[in-house]
Design a protein around this motif. Structure first.
Motif, PDB file in Angstrom:
ATOM      1  N   GLY A   1       0.803  -1.213   0.000  1.00 10.98           N
ATOM      2  CA  GLY A   1       0.000   0.000   0.000  1.00 10.98           C
ATOM      3  C   GLY A   1       0.835   1.262   0.000  1.00 10.98           C
ATOM      4  O   GLY A   1       2.065   1.228   0.038  1.00 10.98           O
ATOM      5  N   MET A   2       0.113   2.382  -0.049  1.00 11.87           N
ATOM      6  CA  MET A   2       0.726   3.700  -0.028  1.00 11.87           C
ATOM      7  C   MET A   2      -0.131   4.599   0.852  1.00 11.87           C
ATOM      8  O   MET A   2      -1.365   4.564   0.784  1.00 11.87           O
ATOM      9  N   GLU A   3       0.499   5.407   1.714  1.00 10.33           N
ATOM     10  CA  GLU A   3      -0.243   6.347   2.546  1.00 10.33           C
ATOM     11  C   GLU A   3       0.462   7.701   2.543  1.00 10.33           C
ATOM     12  O   GLU A   3       1.668   7.787   2.262  1.00 10.33           O
ATOM     13  N   PHE A   4      -0.285   8.756   2.821  1.00  9.13           N
ATOM     14  CA  PHE A   4       0.297  10.088   2.845  1.00  9.13           C
ATOM     15  C   PHE A   4      -0.260  10.872   4.027  1.00  9.13           C
ATOM     16  O   PHE A   4      -1.339  10.587   4.539  1.00  9.13           O
ATOM     17  N   LEU A   5       0.496  11.895   4.452  1.00  9.67           N
ATOM     18  CA  LEU A   5       0.085  12.744   5.558  1.00  9.67           C
ATOM     19  C   LEU A   5       0.701  14.123   5.377  1.00  9.67           C
ATOM     20  O   LEU A   5       1.880  14.250   5.051  1.00  9.67           O
ATOM     21  N   SER A   6      -0.106  15.169   5.600  1.00 12.87           N
ATOM     22  CA  SER A   6       0.402  16.530   5.733  1.00 12.87           C
ATOM     23  C   SER A   6      -0.203  17.113   6.997  1.00 12.87           C
ATOM     24  O   SER A   6      -1.375  16.890   7.297  1.00 12.87           O
ATOM     25  N   ASN A   7       0.614  17.876   7.760  1.00 15.46           N
ATOM     26  CA  ASN A   7       0.176  18.353   9.062  1.00 15.46           C
ATOM     27  C   ASN A   7       0.839  19.700   9.347  1.00 15.46           C
ATOM     28  O   ASN A   7       2.060  19.781   9.533  1.00 15.46           O
ATOM     29  N   SER A   8       0.042  20.777   9.349  1.00 11.71           N
ATOM     30  CA  SER A   8       0.612  22.111   9.554  1.00 11.71           C
ATOM     31  C   SER A   8       1.143  22.273  10.981  1.00 11.71           C
ATOM     32  O   SER A   8       2.084  23.042  11.210  1.00 11.71           O
ATOM     33  N   GLU A   9       0.583  21.553  11.953  1.00 13.29           N
ATOM     34  CA  GLU A   9       1.038  21.654  13.337  1.00 13.29           C
ATOM     35  C   GLU A   9       2.500  21.228  13.467  1.00 13.29           C
ATOM     36  O   GLU A   9       3.268  21.809  14.244  1.00 13.29           O
ATOM     37  N   GLN A  10       2.901  20.205  12.704  1.00 15.73           N
ATOM     38  CA  GLN A  10       4.271  19.703  12.737  1.00 15.73           C
ATOM     39  C   GLN A  10       5.104  20.212  11.565  1.00 15.73           C
ATOM     40  O   GLN A  10       6.183  19.686  11.306  1.00 15.73           O
ATOM     41  N   LYS A  11       4.572  21.225  10.822  1.00 20.21           N
ATOM     42  CA  LYS A  11       5.252  21.789   9.648  1.00 20.21           C
ATOM     43  C   LYS A  11       5.594  20.710   8.615  1.00 20.21           C
ATOM     44  O   LYS A  11       6.594  20.806   7.881  1.00 20.21           O
ATOM     45  N   LEU A  12       4.780  19.673   8.568  1.00 20.59           N
ATOM     46  CA  LEU A  12       4.996  18.567   7.637  1.00 20.59           C
ATOM     47  C   LEU A  12       4.182  18.821   6.368  1.00 20.59           C
ATOM     48  O   LEU A  12       2.959  18.684   6.365  1.00 20.59           O
ATOM     49  N   ASP A  13       4.881  19.205   5.292  1.00 19.33           N
ATOM     50  CA  ASP A  13       4.193  19.449   4.026  1.00 19.33           C
ATOM     51  C   ASP A  13       3.707  18.132   3.411  1.00 19.33           C
ATOM     52  O   ASP A  13       2.626  18.065   2.834  1.00 19.33           O
ATOM     53  N   LEU A  14       4.529  17.098   3.527  1.00 17.23           N
ATOM     54  CA  LEU A  14       4.148  15.801   2.970  1.00 17.23           C
ATOM     55  C   LEU A  14       4.995  14.699   3.582  1.00 17.23           C
ATOM     56  O   LEU A  14       6.214  14.829   3.711  1.00 17.23           O
ATOM     57  N   ARG A  15       4.350  13.618   3.982  1.00 20.06           N
ATOM     58  CA  ARG A  15       5.023  12.362   4.283  1.00 20.06           C
ATOM     59  C   ARG A  15       4.350  11.288   3.443  1.00 20.06           C
ATOM     60  O   ARG A  15       3.163  11.028   3.584  1.00 20.06           O
ATOM     61  N   ARG A  16       5.095  10.661   2.571  1.00 26.22           N
ATOM     62  CA  ARG A  16       4.576   9.597   1.710  1.00 26.22           C
ATOM     63  C   ARG A  16       5.276   8.296   2.067  1.00 26.22           C
ATOM     64  O   ARG A  16       6.507   8.231   2.111  1.00 26.22           O
ATOM     65  N   THR A  17       4.499   7.255   2.347  1.00 30.03           N
ATOM     66  CA  THR A  17       5.061   5.979   2.793  1.00 30.03           C
ATOM     67  C   THR A  17       4.549   4.842   1.926  1.00 30.03           C
ATOM     68  O   THR A  17       3.338   4.617   1.843  1.00 30.03           O
ATOM     69  N   ALA A  18       5.454   4.143   1.278  1.00 34.19           N
ATOM     70  CA  ALA A  18       5.120   2.923   0.538  1.00 34.19           C
ATOM     71  C   ALA A  18       5.474   1.724   1.419  1.00 34.19           C
ATOM     72  O   ALA A  18       6.541   1.707   2.046  1.00 34.19           O
TER      73      ALA A  18
END
Length: 348
Positions: A208-225
């Motif tokens: 699978g593939m998942e993604f996350l963006s979170n302004s609280e943690q200044k995370l523009d993008l985390r993409r995980t395969a």
């Protein structure tokens, strides 16, 4: 003249034959029988059995009705179904009730006749299931407004899954945003897609593939395969507990004053719990553990949700999502969580 009469006779015979054929098809489709523990005998069509509920259709009812699986004493059908059992078997065949026994049936497969207790059967699907019978979609949303500081909070989520006898595909999307005048919006957006292929017994492989963006943690993008192998520790009419292990490849991009991006290989561990036969209540808990392989640190994603079914396929849901990163690439909070209340609709 005689030719016309003979032709008309042939047409009438053809129409009568077609009508008789269609009636016989209807009679065949309505030839399943359910025996209940109270002694009732109901003739109709078995639609499916899942989550501890048997869905059944009859000629004399305007719509399908549902029977608690523990209220079913026996089944009879000449049609072919897929029967999933507690020990991970998938039996394909028709079914016959062994009268005089306590919830015992015989499944007649292509090669054998197998005696099975209804207590052992956790799911039933017709072999001829169409696309609409295999797909499930959930949509929900929540909104709140605080007048004192003009704060709006909006949450939207969606989930879809499609399952056959051999594999399961699932996709989800979730977004939560807080908006206030003269202040930057705070948002969290996540989603992904996962594919499971069932092996013999209780084992399966997944990717699978998942993604996350979170302004609280200044995370523009985390993409995980990710990919790995899983195992159902328990799987019953009331709940299942699954686990898995594998490997993941992550890409992270942080914003802020000094943007940073990073790529890492990680291990992966999963625990997935679903309890779905508590009346109208459904409980879910899932934990994903990602220990670093090419970099130090560990990530943990956890989710808990409680869904209560309402009439007309509506539901209310409470959910809690928590993200933890022991060693973020920049100086930000190591953890963040979201609590959501929403109302939704389910197509199943």
């Amino acid at each position: 003249m005689n030719l016309n009469i003979n032709f008309n006779r042939h047409i009438r015979k053809l129409i009568v034959g077609i009508a008789a054929f269609l009636l016989s098809l209807n009679a065949f489709s309505q030839n399943d029988t359910v025996y209940t523990v109270t002694g009732d005998r109901i003739v109709g069509e078995i639609i499916s059995m899942k989550l501890g509920v048997l869905t059944f259709d009859t000629d004399y009812a305007d719509k399908e009705f549902q029977i608690e699986w523990l209220e079913v004493e026996g089944l009879v059908s000449s049609r072919f179904f897929v029967f999933y059992t507690l020990d991970g078997r998938r039996l394909i065949g028709n079914i016959k009730y062994v009268e005089g026994s306590e919830r015992i049936v015989r499944v007649h497969t292509f090669s054998a006749s197998i005696s099975v207790s209804l207590y052992e059967i956790v799911e039933i699907k017709p072999v001829e299931s169409k696309f609409k019978d295999r797909i499930k979609v959930l949509l929900d949303a929540g909104y709140s407004f605080t007048k004192s500081n003009s704060t709006h909070q909006l949450s939207i989520s969606a989930n879809a899954n499609y399952q056959t006898e051999k594999w399961l595909w699932e996709a989800d999307y979730n977004k939560v945003g807080t908006y206030q005048e003269q202040i930057d919006a705070s948002t969290r957006t996540s989603g992904g897609s996962n594919f499971n292929y069932f092996l013999k017994g209780k084992m399966f492989v997944f990717a699978g593939m998942e993604f996350l963006s979170n302004s609280e943690q200044k995370l523009d993008l985390r993409r995980t395969a990710k990919t790995g192998i899983g195992y159902y520790i328990f799987r019953t009419n009331r709940w299942y507990l699954g686990t898995g292990a594998g490997i993941a490849r992550s890409f992270e991009k942080f914003g802020g004053d000094a943007p940073v991006s990073d790529r890492n290989f990680e291990g992966m561990g999963v625990i997935d719990l679903n309890a779905y036969d508590i009346g109208d209540l459904n409980l879910k808990a899932k934990f994903n553990l990602y220990p670093g392989l090419t970099a130090k640190g560990i990530r943990v994603n956890s989710e808990f949700s409680m869904k209560y079914d309402l009439p007309l396929e509506f539901y209310v849901k409470l959910s809690f999502i928590h993200d933890f990163d022991s060693d973020p690439a920049i100086d930000v909070s190591k953890s963040d969580f979201v609590f959501q209340t929403s109302i939704g609709w389910e197509w199943d």
